[in-house]
Design an enzyme around this catalytic site. Structure first.
Site, PDB file in Angstrom:
ATOM      1  CG  HIS A 102      -2.044  -0.949   1.137  1.00 39.29           C
ATOM      2  ND1 HIS A 102      -3.126  -0.922   1.981  1.00 39.29           N
ATOM      3  CD2 HIS A 102      -2.266  -1.972   0.286  1.00 39.29           C
ATOM      4  CE1 HIS A 102      -3.970  -1.880   1.654  1.00 39.29           C
ATOM      5  NE2 HIS A 102      -3.460  -2.537   0.635  1.00 39.29           N
TER       6      HIS A 102
ATOM      7  CE  LYS B 210       4.373   3.093  13.354  1.00 32.97           C
ATOM      8  NZ  LYS B 210       4.284   2.623  11.980  1.00 32.97           N
TER       9      LYS B 210
ATOM     10  N   PRO C  77      -3.459  -0.081  19.055  1.00 32.50           N
ATOM     11  CG  PRO C  77      -5.232  -1.489  18.545  1.00 32.50           C
ATOM     12  CD  PRO C  77      -4.597  -0.757  19.672  1.00 32.50           C
TER      13      PRO C  77
ATOM     14  CE1 TYR D 206      -1.106   3.677   9.882  1.00 34.88           C
ATOM     15  CE2 TYR D 206      -0.218   2.714   7.867  1.00 34.88           C
ATOM     16  CZ  TYR D 206      -1.154   2.710   8.892  1.00 34.88           C
ATOM     17  OH  TYR D 206      -2.113   1.738   8.936  1.00 34.88           O
TER      18      TYR D 206
ATOM     19  CE1 TYR E 278      -5.140   3.618   9.247  1.00 35.15           C
ATOM     20  CE2 TYR E 278      -5.741   3.585  11.570  1.00 35.15           C
ATOM     21  CZ  TYR E 278      -4.938   3.148  10.532  1.00 35.15           C
ATOM     22  OH  TYR E 278      -3.933   2.255  10.786  1.00 35.15           O
TER      23      TYR E 278
HETATM   24  C1  LIG Z   1      -5.796  -9.548  20.369  1.00 39.18           C
HETATM   25  C2  LIG Z   1      -4.671  -8.725  19.785  1.00 39.18           C
HETATM   26  C3  LIG Z   1      -4.865  -8.005  18.602  1.00 39.18           C
HETATM   27  C4  LIG Z   1      -3.822  -7.235  18.068  1.00 39.18           C
HETATM   28  N1  LIG Z   1      -4.038  -6.529  16.922  1.00 39.18           N
HETATM   29  C5  LIG Z   1      -3.039  -5.763  16.431  1.00 39.18           C
HETATM   30  C6  LIG Z   1      -3.229  -5.000  15.270  1.00 39.18           C
HETATM   31  O1  LIG Z   1      -4.294  -5.001  14.674  1.00 39.18           O
HETATM   32  N2  LIG Z   1      -2.173  -4.238  14.827  1.00 39.18           N
HETATM   33  C7  LIG Z   1      -0.947  -4.235  15.477  1.00 39.18           C
HETATM   34  O2  LIG Z   1       0.005  -3.571  15.045  1.00 39.18           O
HETATM   35  N3  LIG Z   1      -0.753  -4.955  16.569  1.00 39.18           N
HETATM   36  C8  LIG Z   1      -1.760  -5.714  17.048  1.00 39.18           C
HETATM   37  N4  LIG Z   1      -1.546  -6.425  18.160  1.00 39.18           N
HETATM   38  C9  LIG Z   1      -0.214  -6.369  18.724  1.00 39.18           C
HETATM   39  C10 LIG Z   1       0.762  -7.348  18.036  1.00 39.18           C
HETATM   40  O3  LIG Z   1       0.084  -8.508  17.671  1.00 39.18           O
HETATM   41  C11 LIG Z   1       1.901  -7.601  19.008  1.00 39.18           C
HETATM   42  O4  LIG Z   1       2.579  -6.385  19.211  1.00 39.18           O
HETATM   43  C12 LIG Z   1       2.884  -8.677  18.560  1.00 39.18           C
HETATM   44  O5  LIG Z   1       2.250  -9.937  18.559  1.00 39.18           O
HETATM   45  C13 LIG Z   1       4.102  -8.706  19.489  1.00 39.18           C
HETATM   46  O6  LIG Z   1       4.868  -9.851  19.233  1.00 39.18           O
HETATM   47  P1  LIG Z   1       5.599 -10.606  20.421  1.00 39.18           P
HETATM   48  O7  LIG Z   1       6.289 -11.755  19.765  1.00 39.18           O
HETATM   49  O8  LIG Z   1       6.402  -9.643  21.194  1.00 39.18           O
HETATM   50  O9  LIG Z   1       4.459 -11.119  21.393  1.00 39.18           O
HETATM   51  P2  LIG Z   1       3.303 -12.184  21.117  1.00 39.18           P
HETATM   52  O10 LIG Z   1       2.907 -12.187  19.689  1.00 39.18           O
HETATM   53  O11 LIG Z   1       2.263 -11.939  22.147  1.00 39.18           O
HETATM   54  O12 LIG Z   1       4.005 -13.589  21.385  1.00 39.18           O
HETATM   55  C14 LIG Z   1       4.281 -14.053  22.675  1.00 39.18           C
HETATM   56  C15 LIG Z   1       4.308 -15.563  22.647  1.00 39.18           C
HETATM   57  O13 LIG Z   1       4.693 -16.032  23.927  1.00 39.18           O
HETATM   58  C16 LIG Z   1       3.849 -17.110  24.288  1.00 39.18           C
HETATM   59  N5  LIG Z   1       3.844 -17.200  25.749  1.00 39.18           N
HETATM   60  C17 LIG Z   1       3.171 -16.430  26.633  1.00 39.18           C
HETATM   61  N6  LIG Z   1       3.420 -16.827  27.888  1.00 39.18           N
HETATM   62  C18 LIG Z   1       4.293 -17.863  27.791  1.00 39.18           C
HETATM   63  C19 LIG Z   1       4.918 -18.691  28.749  1.00 39.18           C
HETATM   64  N7  LIG Z   1       4.696 -18.556  30.060  1.00 39.18           N
HETATM   65  N8  LIG Z   1       5.749 -19.646  28.319  1.00 39.18           N
HETATM   66  C20 LIG Z   1       5.997 -19.823  26.988  1.00 39.18           C
HETATM   67  N9  LIG Z   1       5.399 -19.070  26.038  1.00 39.18           N
HETATM   68  C21 LIG Z   1       4.569 -18.094  26.436  1.00 39.18           C
HETATM   69  C22 LIG Z   1       2.519 -16.757  23.671  1.00 39.18           C
HETATM   70  O14 LIG Z   1       1.677 -17.895  23.505  1.00 39.18           O
HETATM   71  C23 LIG Z   1       2.945 -16.159  22.339  1.00 39.18           C
HETATM   72  O15 LIG Z   1       3.047 -17.127  21.330  1.00 39.18           O
HETATM   73  C24 LIG Z   1      -2.562  -7.195  18.715  1.00 39.18           C
HETATM   74  C25 LIG Z   1      -2.378  -7.924  19.891  1.00 39.18           C
HETATM   75  C26 LIG Z   1      -3.414  -8.667  20.438  1.00 39.18           C
HETATM   76  C27 LIG Z   1      -3.182  -9.423  21.720  1.00 39.18           C
END
Ligand SMILES: Cc1cc2nc3c(=O)[nH]c(=O)nc-3n(C[C@H](O)[C@H](O)[C@H](O)COP(=O)(O)OP(=O)(O)OC[C@H]3O[C@@H](n4cnc5c(N)ncnc54)[C@H](O)[C@@H]3O)c2cc1C
Length: 394
Positions: A73, A298, A294, A385, A202
């Site tokens: 995009h 980011k 969200p 963005y 948006y």
């Molecule tokens: C419901 C939801 C919707 C979202 N929508 C958006 C969006 O539209 N746009 C956007 O930019 N961001 C969005 N986000 C944010 C984005 O998805 C996160 O910033 C991103 O996933 C961060 O990645 P991460 O790997 O740091 O954490 P996560 O993706 O949360 O990964 C963490 C991992 O650790 C695992 N875990 C947790 N506890 C334990 C444990 N005790 N032992 C072992 N493993 C564990 C979890 O199962 C998961 O697989 C959303 C987040 C959520 C929760």
């Protein structure tokens, strides 16, 4: 006692990308994930990759399907008072773009690549706990396939998201938390129907914010602002579509393409930062260290930016015995984290209905007019963005 160099807790974007960037430098790691592979691969979350985040997936060899199926995009629409205003991000930023590609698709590609390369990756682990994190030999205790195991590491990467075990393992008082809760949440749906607009829309409406995004040419992602304590069973399909149609209404011939709702949920809106993002040999990465609302798309991008810094710091540690990049990991990441907090909070206050203050509503409308009529203001939105270049702020 099992041993590895880097113990990674969590197989989200942070953990999987970190393991891959470490493997490319010859650094061994083990990933421990509490959920099943299927669960990780189906969790619908973010869907927008910044310019440099998409390039990084290419650089680590997992970008092929993203480039084939992802949607590039060059702009977004801001919609208010029934009118569309396009922000031409590519033109304003010297050709930088975003790529729309679901986070769960990124995860599928990363897991497939990890397994193909023999990466140690264990799903369905339970009872994860961390010990001796302030020593040179921290350990992770966990249960897997019915057995209690202990993994000794040089370093632990806490990639386990906001609700994980890593951040709470840090002693009270060792890190400071900064938090803000917003007085609204997002009701989000995935609809099995083509997006009505090829670019993200948006919308600021007097009934509240709405967003039309997409995951593919066949799947639309839609959100509406709802009260923070709302529950999804309060909303029938007809009510959701009616509210979306009202808030996304625009002059001219445009309407949403209604389809079966294949996923729905309500997500709270919060900002959170842990400072520092490190305690001893435990490094917090991504959502384990920070959460952004969200609105600016980011969350996943910020996680990828942290990973890039930590992977380089661990490279310096293992190849040259240089601790300095690890010692400055937190300070380096937090510069970008706070900038992204600033941008995400700004986008949120620009587009949501916040209370009933008519003065605030007029200021908000003036700001929307300014952003859509001033090249300087539009450029500020666009460059944030599509993402400030990696390296500019970490
Ligand atoms: C419901 C939801 C919707 C979202 N929508 C958006 C969006 O539209 N746009 C956007 O930019 N961001 C969005 N986000 C944010 C984005 O998805 C996160 O910033 C991103 O996933 C961060 O990645 P991460 O790997 O740091 O954490 P996560 O993706 O949360 O990964 C963490 C991992 O650790 C695992 N875990 C947790 N506890 C334990 C444990 N005790 N032992 C072992 N493993 C564990 C979890 O199962 C998961 O697989 C959303 C987040 C959520 C929760």
């Amino acid at each position: 006692m099992l041993k590895t160099q880097v113990g990674i807790i969590g197989a989200g974007p942070s953990g999987l990308i970190l393991a891959r960037m470490l493997a490319q430098q010859g650094i061994e790691s083990v990933i421990l994930e509490s959920q099943s592979r299927a669960h990780c691969e189906q969790r619908a979350r973010a869907g927008v990759l910044e310019h440099d985040a998409a390039n990084l997936l290419d650089e680590i060899g997992v970008g092929e399907r993203m480039r084939r199926e992802g949607l590039v995009h060059r702009g977004i629409f801001l919609r208010f008072d029934g009118c569309d205003h396009r922000i031409d991000m590519a033109e304003l930023t010297g050709g930088r773009t975003i790529t729309v590609y679901g986070q769960h698709e990124v995860i599928k590609d990363l897991i497939a690549a990890a397994i193909a390369d023999g990466q140690a990756l264990h799903f369905d682990v339970a009872d994860v706990s961390l010990n001796d994190i302030d020593s040179d030999a921290p350990t992770i205790q966990y249960r897997h396939e019915g057995e209690l195991r202990v993994l000794q590491c040089d370093v632990i990467a806490g990639c386990d998201g906001f609700h994980g075990v890593c951040r709470p393992s840090i002693p009270d008082g060792a890190i400071r938390s900064f938090a803000r809760s917003y007085p609204f949440a997002w009701l989000g749906i995935l609809s099995a129907s083509a997006p009505a607009s090829a670019e993200l829309v948006y919308a600021r409406h007097e009934r509240g914010f709405a967003l039309q995004s997409m995951r593919s040419p066949e799947v639309t992602r839609l959100y509406i602002q709802v009260p923070p304590d709302d529950t999804i069973d309060h909303w029938s399909d007809d009510q959701i579509w009616s509210e979306l149609n009202t808030r996304l209404a625009v002059d001219g011939d445009w309407s949403l393409n209604r389809g079966p709702i294949v996923q729905r949920g309500i997500t709270p809106m919060r900002s959170f930062v842990a400072d520092p993002m490190q305690f001893g040999r435990l490094f917090l990465v991504g959502d384990a260290a920070h959460i952004v609302p969200p609105t600016g798309a980011k969350g996943m991008n910020l996680a990828i930016a942290d990973v890039r810094v930590l992977a380089a710091a661990l490279g310096a540690f293992y190849t040259k015995g240089d601790m300095r990049p690890l010692d400055t990991y937190s300070a380096t990441c937090l510069r970008r984290v706070w900038n992204v907090q600033r941008f995400s909070a700004w986008m949120t206050q620009l587009l949501h209905r916040i209370g009933d203050d008519p003065f605030a509503a007029r200021v908000q409308r003036a700001e929307l007019e300014y952003v859509t009529s001033s090249r300087a203001a539009a450029t500020a939105l666009a460059e944030n963005y599509v993402g400030l270049p990696f390296g500019a702020l970490a």
